[in-house]
Design a protein around this motif. Structure first.
Motif, mmCIF file in Angstrom:
data_model
loop_
_atom_site.group_PDB
_atom_site.id
_atom_site.type_symbol
_atom_site.label_atom_id
_atom_site.label_comp_id
_atom_site.label_asym_id
_atom_site.label_seq_id
_atom_site.Cartn_x
_atom_site.Cartn_y
_atom_site.Cartn_z
ATOM 1 N N CYS A 149 15.727 24.794 -27.827
ATOM 2 C CA CYS A 149 16.667 25.609 -27.056
ATOM 3 C C CYS A 149 16.078 26.102 -25.735
ATOM 4 O O CYS A 149 16.655 25.888 -24.663
ATOM 5 C CB CYS A 149 17.134 26.795 -27.906
ATOM 6 N N ASN A 150 14.930 26.755 -25.763
ATOM 7 C CA ASN A 150 14.367 27.383 -24.561
ATOM 8 C C ASN A 150 14.119 26.378 -23.445
ATOM 9 O O ASN A 150 14.407 26.644 -22.274
ATOM 10 C CB ASN A 150 13.059 28.111 -24.894
ATOM 11 N N GLN A 151 13.591 25.208 -23.840
ATOM 12 C CA GLN A 151 13.237 24.204 -22.835
ATOM 13 C C GLN A 151 14.494 23.675 -22.131
ATOM 14 O O GLN A 151 14.536 23.550 -20.906
ATOM 15 C CB GLN A 151 12.486 23.054 -23.514
ATOM 16 N N VAL A 152 15.537 23.372 -22.921
ATOM 17 C CA VAL A 152 16.770 22.835 -22.339
ATOM 18 C C VAL A 152 17.471 23.901 -21.502
ATOM 19 O O VAL A 152 17.983 23.623 -20.417
ATOM 20 C CB VAL A 152 17.712 22.296 -23.449
ATOM 21 N N GLN A 153 17.477 25.156 -21.997
ATOM 22 C CA GLN A 153 18.070 26.251 -21.233
ATOM 23 C C GLN A 153 17.406 26.363 -19.859
ATOM 24 O O GLN A 153 18.087 26.569 -18.839
ATOM 25 C CB GLN A 153 17.903 27.579 -21.980
ATOM 26 N N GLY A 154 16.078 26.232 -19.834
ATOM 27 C CA GLY A 154 15.334 26.341 -18.585
ATOM 28 C C GLY A 154 15.759 25.295 -17.566
ATOM 29 O O GLY A 154 15.923 25.600 -16.373
ATOM 30 N N VAL A 155 15.955 24.056 -18.029
ATOM 31 C CA VAL A 155 16.365 22.972 -17.127
ATOM 32 C C VAL A 155 17.783 23.228 -16.614
ATOM 33 O O VAL A 155 18.069 23.090 -15.424
ATOM 34 C CB VAL A 155 16.300 21.602 -17.837
ATOM 35 N N ILE A 156 18.686 23.611 -17.516
ATOM 36 C CA ILE A 156 20.086 23.829 -17.130
ATOM 37 C C ILE A 156 20.197 24.999 -16.146
ATOM 38 O O ILE A 156 20.987 24.961 -15.205
ATOM 39 C CB ILE A 156 20.964 24.071 -18.382
ATOM 40 N N LEU A 157 19.374 26.028 -16.366
ATOM 41 C CA LEU A 157 19.427 27.224 -15.511
ATOM 42 C C LEU A 157 19.088 26.898 -14.062
ATOM 43 O O LEU A 157 19.682 27.464 -13.130
ATOM 44 C CB LEU A 157 18.473 28.287 -16.069
ATOM 45 N N VAL A 158 18.135 25.984 -13.841
ATOM 46 C CA VAL A 158 17.732 25.657 -12.462
ATOM 47 C C VAL A 158 18.517 24.474 -11.902
ATOM 48 O O VAL A 158 18.361 24.126 -10.735
ATOM 49 C CB VAL A 158 16.209 25.368 -12.370
ATOM 50 N N SER A 159 19.351 23.868 -12.725
ATOM 51 C CA SER A 159 20.154 22.741 -12.248
ATOM 52 C C SER A 159 21.363 23.251 -11.464
ATOM 53 O O SER A 159 22.118 24.090 -11.964
ATOM 54 C CB SER A 159 20.627 21.906 -13.446
ATOM 55 N N PRO A 160 21.565 22.772 -10.232
ATOM 56 C CA PRO A 160 22.721 23.241 -9.445
ATOM 57 C C PRO A 160 24.034 22.988 -10.195
ATOM 58 O O PRO A 160 24.277 21.875 -10.658
ATOM 59 C CB PRO A 160 22.643 22.385 -8.171
ATOM 60 N N MET A 161 24.822 24.017 -10.348
ATOM 61 C CA MET A 161 26.126 23.922 -11.018
ATOM 62 C C MET A 161 26.019 23.502 -12.483
ATOM 63 O O MET A 161 26.999 23.104 -13.092
ATOM 64 C CB MET A 161 27.042 22.936 -10.281
ATOM 65 N N GLY A 162 24.804 23.611 -13.068
ATOM 66 C CA GLY A 162 24.611 23.157 -14.457
ATOM 67 C C GLY A 162 25.518 23.875 -15.432
ATOM 68 O O GLY A 162 26.233 23.253 -16.220
ATOM 69 N N VAL A 163 25.512 25.216 -15.366
ATOM 70 C CA VAL A 163 26.333 26.002 -16.295
ATOM 71 C C VAL A 163 27.816 25.792 -15.991
ATOM 72 O O VAL A 163 28.636 25.680 -16.899
ATOM 73 C CB VAL A 163 25.964 27.501 -16.225
ATOM 74 N N SER A 164 28.157 25.684 -14.700
ATOM 75 C CA SER A 164 29.565 25.502 -14.315
ATOM 76 C C SER A 164 30.140 24.221 -14.907
ATOM 77 O O SER A 164 31.284 24.186 -15.373
ATOM 78 C CB SER A 164 29.695 25.445 -12.788
ATOM 79 N N ARG A 165 29.337 23.160 -14.895
ATOM 80 C CA ARG A 165 29.805 21.890 -15.465
ATOM 81 C C ARG A 165 30.128 22.039 -16.952
ATOM 82 O O ARG A 165 31.084 21.456 -17.457
ATOM 83 C CB ARG A 165 28.731 20.812 -15.293
ATOM 84 N N LEU A 166 29.308 22.815 -17.641
ATOM 85 C CA LEU A 166 29.520 22.991 -19.078
ATOM 86 C C LEU A 166 30.724 23.892 -19.350
ATOM 87 O O LEU A 166 31.438 23.710 -20.331
ATOM 88 C CB LEU A 166 28.254 23.560 -19.725
ATOM 89 N N MET A 167 30.959 24.857 -18.472
ATOM 90 C CA MET A 167 32.138 25.720 -18.627
ATOM 91 C C MET A 167 33.433 24.929 -18.458
ATOM 92 O O MET A 167 34.462 25.274 -19.026
ATOM 93 C CB MET A 167 32.085 26.863 -17.609
ATOM 94 N N ASP A 168 33.377 23.848 -17.665
ATOM 95 C CA ASP A 168 34.570 23.008 -17.468
ATOM 96 C C ASP A 168 35.071 22.424 -18.784
ATOM 97 O O ASP A 168 36.251 22.071 -18.907
ATOM 98 C CB ASP A 168 34.263 21.855 -16.500
ATOM 99 N N LEU A 169 34.188 22.319 -19.766
ATOM 100 C CA LEU A 169 34.576 21.743 -21.065
ATOM 101 C C LEU A 169 35.675 22.571 -21.731
ATOM 102 O O LEU A 169 36.510 22.038 -22.466
ATOM 103 C CB LEU A 169 33.358 21.642 -21.998
ATOM 104 N N LEU A 170 35.668 23.885 -21.494
ATOM 105 C CA LEU A 170 36.674 24.749 -22.126
ATOM 106 C C LEU A 170 38.069 24.506 -21.558
ATOM 107 O O LEU A 170 39.064 24.892 -22.175
ATOM 108 C CB LEU A 170 36.306 26.225 -21.951
ATOM 109 N N ALA A 171 38.121 23.875 -20.409
ATOM 110 C CA ALA A 171 39.428 23.586 -19.795
ATOM 111 C C ALA A 171 39.897 22.165 -20.116
ATOM 112 O O ALA A 171 40.968 21.763 -19.665
ATOM 113 C CB ALA A 171 39.329 23.771 -18.281
#
Length: 499
Positions: A149-171
């Motif tokens: 978990c921690n390692q993947v979270q770290g990569v996603i956190l610094v990835s531009p728009m990383g979290v936003s892309r995943l939030m799109d799944l809810l739509a």
């Protein structure tokens, strides 16, 4: 038997074909040949997980990088990676087999995460709308988060728009992707306040509350449960998100969750689970560990929007499952704790009986009833404690019910129940009543003096004794009995076991 990094290889018979298939994936110039080879690897990847993982992973990642125009081969490659990284939780396995599965999952997750660009690549693939790419991509990223978990979270956190892309799944209009997106976001938000804040500011509260409503609120299925678990992740121990939730008027949208109706027979296990999580969310917002100002503000909102009133209705309803009733009592406790307006409202609540009885009296009857479950009795004690916390007015009202001038012979009062519990044959009733009375006196000199005036009729024809004297009598009797028992065991009159 061949051992790879301490893990025995299941079977050698698949080794040769897997090697040949990997050669085809790596060297074939025809897309169709590569696609057939990856499809064959996928079919072998569950049974020969170790062999496929060790020989094919690099080739599969290369496919994701180079064959971006063909959704079919991408889907096969993602499915194969998922099969070798995910630990199958469905099948019943013995402990050793399960441990081996988990070791393989971590091994191949570490191999995949050896290059952080692989996670970035996966995030890019999730932008593809094609079902055969997006769905296995969601499942693969969830499996990676479960294992590291921690390692993947770290990569996603610094990835531009990383979290936003995943939030799109809810739509996503396809329910299976939306639902698996919820599971992914649950893993993503675990224990990471920075990601929790980004998810909240990406309009998560609005979307999740909409889904809960669409799915039927407390009567909904597992999707409602998943939304609630994600909300708990976003709000628990995160003061910034709690403030955002309150300021966005989302507390008001919780009220309809608790409109359970009159017919409370036959609750499904899922409904009980959903309501438990809904109550937990209310408690997260008013927890005593939150800052006093934030808790007070949420308590005020809960009173103003009618949420507290709704919870008190459940408290006094018939047919509510015992565990939901217990958790509702705990929740009401924290909604009223230290809030004068909420405590005053709670004091005014009556049970729908004939004649109506105050809710406090009905709850205390349960607390001193030895036939009631232990956790329910403790919940009532906690509720009583929260009702009296920083509430001198409430303390005075409780102690007044013990004084002769205020006793109504035709009704049961809180004071009578507490006295009855104090001198009951049931030791838990003694303890609950004593602790409850102690809270009626805490930091209140006036009520301490008032309690000294309380007189008890011990038996017919004998003069009454003070409450304090009666408590002292009981304590001395207990001490005397202990001394006698000790002497019978051959002791010297001192308490404690001998020999």
């Amino acid at each position: 038997e061949t051992i790879y990094r301490g893990i025995p290889i299941q079977s050698q018979c698949a080794g040769a074909p897997i090697h040949k298939l990997c050669d085809r994936v790596a060297s074939s110039t025809l897309l169709e040949d590569r696609r057939d080879a990856v499809r064959a690897l996928k079919s072998l990847s569950k049974k020969y997980r170790l062999e496929v993982g060790t020989q094919a992973m690099d080739h599969l990642v290369h496919i994701l990088q180079t064959d971006r125009s063909d959704s079919e081969i991408l889907g096969y490659a993602l499915d194969t990676l998922y099969n070798i990284i995910c630990n199958d939780e469905e099948e019943e396995q013995d402990e050793n087999a399960q441990k081996q599965e988990e070791d393989l999952g971590v091994l191949f997750t570490d191999k995949f995460l050896g290059d952080s660009e692989n996670v970035t690549l996966l995030l890019t693939l999730l932008e593809e709308f094609d079902f055969h790419v997006r769905w296995p991509g969601v499942k693969l990223l969830t499996a990676l988060l479960k294992n590291q978990c921690n390692q993947v979270q770290g990569v996603i956190l610094v990835s531009p728009m990383g979290v936003s892309r995943l939030m799109d799944l809810l739509a996503d209009s396809r329910e299976v992707i939306r639902n698996d997106g919820l599971l992914l976001l649950q893993q993503l938000t675990k224990g990471n306040a920075a990601i929790q804040k980004i998810v909240a500011f990406e309009n998560a509260f609005e979307r999740l509350l909409d889904i809960i409503t669409e799915e039927g609120s407390s009567d909904g299925g597992i999707v409602v449960e998943d939304c609630l678990l994600l909300l708990v992740n976003l709000l628990k121990n995160n003061s910034s998100n709690q403030n955002f939730f309150k300021e966005g008027s989302y507390i008001q949208r919780m009220k309809p969750w608790f409109e359970v109706g009159d017919d409370n027979s036959g609750w499904s296990a899922q409904k009980v689970t959903n309501l438990h999580l809904m109550l937990q969310l209310v408690r997260v917002m008013v927890s005593p560990v939150n800052s006093p100002g934030a808790t007070s503000s949420c308590q005020k909102s809960m009173y103003q929007c009618g949420l507290l009133q709704q919870l008190c209705t459940i408290l006094m309803a018939t047919g509510v499952p015992a565990d939901i009733l217990t958790e509702t009592i705990n929740t009401v406790s924290e909604v009223i704790r230290g809030s004068q307006i909420n405590q005053d409202y709670f004091a005014s609540v009556n049970a729908p009986s004939n004649p109506p009885r105050p809710a406090i009296v009905v709850l205390l009857m349960s607390m001193v009833n030895e036939r009631q479950p232990f956790v329910l009795r403790c919940a009532v004690l906690y509720c009583f404690q929260c009702f009296l916390y920083k509430n001198q007015k409430g303390q005075g009202e409780i102690v007044a019910t013990l004084l002769p001038s205020t006793i109504d012979a035709n009704s049961i009062s809180a004071g009578q129940l507490l006295c009855g519990g104090l001198f009951s044959a049931d030791s838990l009733s003694n303890w609950c009543a004593a602790v409850a009375l102690a809270h009626a006196l805490q930091d209140n000199l006036t009520q301490k003096e008032q309690l000294l005036r309380v007189q008890l009729a011990t038996s017919l024809g004998k003069p009454p004794v003070s409450l304090l004297q009666q408590c002292t009598n009981i304590l001395s009797q207990v001490h005397h009995t202990d001394r006698q028992a000790n002497m019978l065991r051959g002791g010297s009159g001192q308490t404690g076991p001998k020999g």
